[in-house]
Design an enzyme around this catalytic site. Sequence first.
Site, PDB file in Angstrom:
ATOM      1  N   ASP A 145       0.867  -1.181   0.000  1.00 18.02           N
ATOM      2  CA  ASP A 145       0.000   0.000   0.000  1.00 18.02           C
ATOM      3  C   ASP A 145       0.903   1.230   0.000  1.00 18.02           C
ATOM      4  OD1 ASP A 145      -2.752  -0.908   0.073  1.00 18.02           O
ATOM      5  OD2 ASP A 145      -2.320  -1.708   2.064  1.00 18.02           O
ATOM      6  N   ARG A 155       3.882   2.999   2.881  1.00 13.34           N
ATOM      7  CA  ARG A 155       4.657   2.092   3.736  1.00 13.34           C
ATOM      8  C   ARG A 155       6.149   2.397   3.712  1.00 13.34           C
ATOM      9  NH1 ARG A 155       0.120   1.336   6.168  1.00 13.34           N
ATOM     10  NH2 ARG A 155      -1.308  -0.153   5.178  1.00 13.34           N
ATOM     11  N   ARG A 187      -7.630  10.275   1.700  1.00 10.57           N
ATOM     12  CA  ARG A 187      -7.243   9.284   0.685  1.00 10.57           C
ATOM     13  C   ARG A 187      -8.136   9.395  -0.552  1.00 10.57           C
ATOM     14  NH1 ARG A 187      -7.689   3.783   3.856  1.00 10.57           N
ATOM     15  NH2 ARG A 187      -6.725   2.898   1.983  1.00 10.57           N
ATOM     16  N   LYS A 231     -10.252   0.609  -5.257  1.00 13.38           N
ATOM     17  CA  LYS A 231     -10.817   0.201  -3.965  1.00 13.38           C
ATOM     18  C   LYS A 231     -11.572   1.385  -3.346  1.00 13.38           C
ATOM     19  CE  LYS A 231      -6.458   1.110  -1.473  1.00 13.38           C
ATOM     20  NZ  LYS A 231      -5.318   0.502  -0.768  1.00 13.38           N
ATOM     21  N   HIS A 232     -12.629   1.129  -2.537  1.00 11.34           N
ATOM     22  CA  HIS A 232     -13.099  -0.135  -1.991  1.00 11.34           C
ATOM     23  C   HIS A 232     -14.543  -0.312  -2.457  1.00 11.34           C
ATOM     24  CE1 HIS A 232     -10.006   1.486   0.735  1.00 11.34           C
ATOM     25  NE2 HIS A 232      -9.652   0.223   0.952  1.00 11.34           N
ATOM     26  N   HIS A 286     -10.763  -1.296   9.860  1.00 10.89           N
ATOM     27  CA  HIS A 286      -9.624  -1.927  10.525  1.00 10.89           C
ATOM     28  C   HIS A 286      -9.962  -2.233  11.984  1.00 10.89           C
ATOM     29  CE1 HIS A 286      -7.660   0.050   7.094  1.00 10.89           C
ATOM     30  NE2 HIS A 286      -6.739  -0.872   7.215  1.00 10.89           N
ATOM     31  N   ASP A 307     -10.068  -7.487   1.000  1.00 14.29           N
ATOM     32  CA  ASP A 307      -9.189  -6.694   1.856  1.00 14.29           C
ATOM     33  C   ASP A 307      -8.705  -7.629   2.963  1.00 14.29           C
ATOM     34  OD1 ASP A 307      -7.800  -4.550   2.907  1.00 14.29           O
ATOM     35  OD2 ASP A 307      -9.488  -3.162   2.824  1.00 14.29           O
TER      36      ASP A 307
END
Length: 343
Positions: free
Chosen positions: A62, A70, A133, A163-164, A176, A248
Amino acid sequence: MGPVMLDVLGCELDAEEREILQHPLTGGLILFSRNYHDPAQLRELVRQIRAASRHRLVVAVDQEGGRVQRFREGFTRLPAMQAFSALNPSAEAETLAQQAGWLMASEMIAMDIDISFAPVLDIGYGSAAIGERSFHEDPAIALQMARCFIRGMREAGMKTTGKHFPGHGAVSADSHKETPRDTRSEAEIRRHDMPIFQQLIAERALDAIMPAHVIYTEVDPRPASGSSHWLKTVLRQELGFDGVIFSDDLSMEGAAIMGSYAERGQAALDAGCDMILVCNNREGAVSVLDNLPAMEADRVARLYHRGDFTRQQLIDSSRWKETSVALDRLQGRWLNHKAAAGR
């Protein structure tokens, strides 16, 4: 190639991980910040992964930009997707979005990483999980920004993952941490959230799609990632999507409603996913590998990158130098903008 994408713990492989990468159900590996120290180490880790697996895996990350990036030190700091249209006239925003897609993809391909799970196609900034995002709260502007970002990714040689699906932007909860519930009607979701997916599918601009761990309560009691209605009936049959469908991460709380790890994996595959992600829980990943029946995920091989250049060749190029400076400047403006707004 198997249908399971999993992760590794550190900056180099251990003996158990080498064994897991040999498992016939393993088809992909996703990298996280904990796997990164510097570019040379990352390139060596990917080499180890390639050498340890019995066939070529899809290596993913990601690396969207903004708060979801990351690898930071040693790579260009990418602005949040909202920054393009929020701070620039439309023509300049489109150019910057395309350049960002190209640079992000190029920097990953130079590490022999196949895909970054991008772009985010969720509409609006209200979701805790999505926020900045998202390209925009206006679906038409978000679509145009996504087109440009995708154009850049493909120019570099990277396949795209939208996504998503069918849209995560309208729920405040973070999947999450919990299972978000979107209480809108299917008609409203189709009117507001789905057109960006529908149009990009029609333009053959999406190579893969990742559904949301969100329950759309007026449509199906299961999260979209485990819903044959959303994945088979709507995405495959109605929209005609022929690319790869990823779940996911099945370790997220949004997926817990589907049962044990093995049950979550089977439910996602039965619903129509081609590849399932099981991350940040080694015991859960092993349970999935031990309990799923033998199967192949042939579609996923379409996602290998097509780049053939080194990191040094990339950073020596005038395009990389100019783009990196432009995006770094935009990142600074975006941080100042957020600070002024008290965000």
